[in-house]
Design a protein around this motif. Structure first.
Motif, PDB file in Angstrom:
ATOM      1  N   ASP A 125     -42.236  -6.654   5.134  1.00  0.00           N
ATOM      2  CA  ASP A 125     -41.366  -5.499   5.311  1.00  0.00           C
ATOM      3  C   ASP A 125     -40.554  -5.299   4.039  1.00  0.00           C
ATOM      4  N   ARG A 126     -40.647  -4.124   3.424  1.00  0.00           N
ATOM      5  CA  ARG A 126     -39.960  -3.878   2.152  1.00  0.00           C
ATOM      6  C   ARG A 126     -38.573  -3.273   2.346  1.00  0.00           C
ATOM      7  N   ASP A 127     -38.108  -3.171   3.594  1.00  0.00           N
ATOM      8  CA  ASP A 127     -36.747  -2.707   3.827  1.00  0.00           C
ATOM      9  C   ASP A 127     -35.770  -3.795   3.412  1.00  0.00           C
ATOM     10  N   GLU A 128     -34.754  -3.409   2.684  1.00  0.00           N
ATOM     11  CA  GLU A 128     -33.782  -4.381   2.186  1.00  0.00           C
ATOM     12  C   GLU A 128     -32.991  -4.988   3.337  1.00  0.00           C
ATOM     13  N   PRO A 129     -32.978  -6.313   3.464  1.00  0.00           N
ATOM     14  CA  PRO A 129     -32.202  -6.939   4.539  1.00  0.00           C
ATOM     15  C   PRO A 129     -30.724  -6.578   4.433  1.00  0.00           C
ATOM     16  N   ALA A 130     -30.104  -6.271   5.549  1.00  0.00           N
ATOM     17  CA  ALA A 130     -28.719  -5.812   5.559  1.00  0.00           C
ATOM     18  C   ALA A 130     -27.762  -6.827   4.946  1.00  0.00           C
ATOM     19  N   PHE A 131     -28.054  -8.116   5.136  1.00  0.00           N
ATOM     20  CA  PHE A 131     -27.111  -9.136   4.657  1.00  0.00           C
ATOM     21  C   PHE A 131     -27.087  -9.247   3.134  1.00  0.00           C
ATOM     22  N   LEU A 132     -28.054  -8.605   2.435  1.00  0.00           N
ATOM     23  CA  LEU A 132     -28.064  -8.647   0.975  1.00  0.00           C
ATOM     24  C   LEU A 132     -27.403  -7.426   0.340  1.00  0.00           C
ATOM     25  N   LYS A 133     -27.097  -6.422   1.136  1.00  0.00           N
ATOM     26  CA  LYS A 133     -26.559  -5.181   0.580  1.00  0.00           C
ATOM     27  C   LYS A 133     -25.165  -5.367  -0.001  1.00  0.00           C
ATOM     28  N   ASP A 134     -24.445  -6.334   0.493  1.00  0.00           N
ATOM     29  CA  ASP A 134     -23.108  -6.606  -0.030  1.00  0.00           C
ATOM     30  C   ASP A 134     -23.122  -7.679  -1.112  1.00  0.00           C
ATOM     31  N   GLY A 135     -24.329  -8.041  -1.544  1.00  0.00           N
ATOM     32  CA  GLY A 135     -24.438  -9.046  -2.596  1.00  0.00           C
ATOM     33  C   GLY A 135     -24.606 -10.443  -2.029  1.00  0.00           C
ATOM     34  N   ALA A 136     -25.006 -11.345  -2.866  1.00  0.00           N
ATOM     35  CA  ALA A 136     -25.194 -12.748  -2.480  1.00  0.00           C
ATOM     36  C   ALA A 136     -24.812 -13.586  -3.683  1.00  0.00           C
ATOM     37  N   LYS A 149     -33.741  -2.451  -6.952  1.00  0.00           N
ATOM     38  CA  LYS A 149     -32.950  -2.103  -8.145  1.00  0.00           C
ATOM     39  C   LYS A 149     -31.459  -2.305  -7.919  1.00  0.00           C
ATOM     40  N   SER A 150     -31.052  -2.327  -6.662  1.00  0.00           N
ATOM     41  CA  SER A 150     -29.626  -2.442  -6.355  1.00  0.00           C
ATOM     42  C   SER A 150     -29.136  -3.885  -6.331  1.00  0.00           C
ATOM     43  N   TRP A 151     -30.051  -4.833  -6.355  1.00  0.00           N
ATOM     44  CA  TRP A 151     -29.643  -6.228  -6.256  1.00  0.00           C
ATOM     45  C   TRP A 151     -28.983  -6.694  -7.548  1.00  0.00           C
ATOM     46  N   GLU A 152     -27.837  -7.341  -7.401  1.00  0.00           N
ATOM     47  CA  GLU A 152     -27.077  -7.850  -8.544  1.00  0.00           C
ATOM     48  C   GLU A 152     -26.819  -9.341  -8.332  1.00  0.00           C
ATOM     49  N   PHE A 153     -27.871 -10.128  -8.413  1.00  0.00           N
ATOM     50  CA  PHE A 153     -27.748 -11.562  -8.196  1.00  0.00           C
ATOM     51  C   PHE A 153     -27.452 -12.244  -9.525  1.00  0.00           C
ATOM     52  N   ASP A 171     -35.277  -2.785 -14.349  1.00  0.00           N
ATOM     53  CA  ASP A 171     -34.541  -3.293 -15.512  1.00  0.00           C
ATOM     54  C   ASP A 171     -33.433  -4.255 -15.120  1.00  0.00           C
ATOM     55  N   SER A 172     -33.022  -4.210 -13.851  1.00  0.00           N
ATOM     56  CA  SER A 172     -31.937  -5.088 -13.406  1.00  0.00           C
ATOM     57  C   SER A 172     -32.289  -6.561 -13.573  1.00  0.00           C
ATOM     58  N   ILE A 173     -33.584  -6.883 -13.639  1.00  0.00           N
ATOM     59  CA  ILE A 173     -33.988  -8.267 -13.862  1.00  0.00           C
ATOM     60  C   ILE A 173     -33.481  -8.762 -15.213  1.00  0.00           C
ATOM     61  N   CYS A 174     -33.370  -7.845 -16.178  1.00  0.00           N
ATOM     62  CA  CYS A 174     -32.899  -8.227 -17.511  1.00  0.00           C
ATOM     63  C   CYS A 174     -31.433  -8.639 -17.512  1.00  0.00           C
ATOM     64  N   ARG A 175     -30.703  -8.323 -16.460  1.00  0.00           N
ATOM     65  CA  ARG A 175     -29.286  -8.686 -16.378  1.00  0.00           C
ATOM     66  C   ARG A 175     -29.073 -10.039 -15.701  1.00  0.00           C
TER      67      ARG A 175
END
Length: 208
Positions: A125-136, A149-153, A171-175
């Motif tokens: 399932d490619r839907d983003e899990p709700a618990f990751l939307k606020d960051g981890a 693209k929204s993940w900022e780990f 590109d977020s992987i580069c960060r």
């Protein structure tokens, strides 16, 4: 008996290496080389008194000799290349991680605030899990079939992307400044971002 064997492992580092294996699903075929690289990326091998790969190999062989690993396969020279964990051994590994490791499947829930350090998004399932939307913020390891693209780990040390249906890596992987291990397989990328930072100087960067 299994817990007693765990308690008598020769070092805290070896105990952490064993516990880390709970990130793999039950009956999963664990590749020796990949596991050692993941241990290295997570800093689980302790202070270095030699080559880290050699220390990782010794830890692997120690766990193998104590039957924490089973059903192993060897190459033509007799070297172990992959193995599995018995279900009861996997249960022990999950127990001793003290909720630091989570294997998430579509439909399963996460109770309370997500504080795991190691996460396997074991779902198609490619839907983003709700618990990751606020960051981890504490996340250090991620196994997934996609990368949002929204993940900022920012603290992520190892990233494994398998069987993902993407044509480009975000590109977020580069960060991911602390990234030490990046494994990408079974992708049909038309675009791959340039990754230039010292963190990957010893990493296992694999993009077949």
């Amino acid at each position: 008996m299994l817990k007693l064997s765990f308690d008598h492992l020769s070092s805290k580092s070896l105990q952490r290496c064993f516990a880390y294996c709970s990130i793999f699903p039950k009956d999963f075929e664990i590749e020796k080389e990949k596991l050692i690289q993941l241990w290295m990326a997570e800093g689980l091998l302790g202070p270095s008194h030699g080559e880290m790969e050699d220390i990782g190999a010794r830890n692997f062989n120690d766990l193998l000799a104590r039957s924490f690993f089973q059903d192993f396969e060897t190459d033509e020279l007799g070297n172990v290349i992959c193995c599995k964990m018995h279900e009861l051994v996997h249960d022990l590994a999950s127990l001793v991680t003290k909720s630091e490791t989570v294997i998430w499947e579509a439909g399963s829930s996460i109770d309370g605030t997500f504080r795991a350090r190691h996460l396997n998004l074991f779902s198609y399932d490619r839907d983003e899990p709700a618990f990751l939307k606020d960051g981890a913020r504490k996340l250090r390891t991620l196994f997934s079939r996609f990368f949002s693209k929204s993940w900022e780990f920012r603290g992520l040390r190892s990233l494994t992307l398998n069987v993902a249906y993407m044509t480009e890596l975000p590109d977020s992987i580069c960060r991911l400044k602390h990234l030490r291990y990046l494994h990408v397989s079974q992708h049909k990328y038309q675009s791959i971002p340039e990754i230039h930072h010292e963190a990957l100087s010893f990493a296992n960067l694999k993009i077949p």
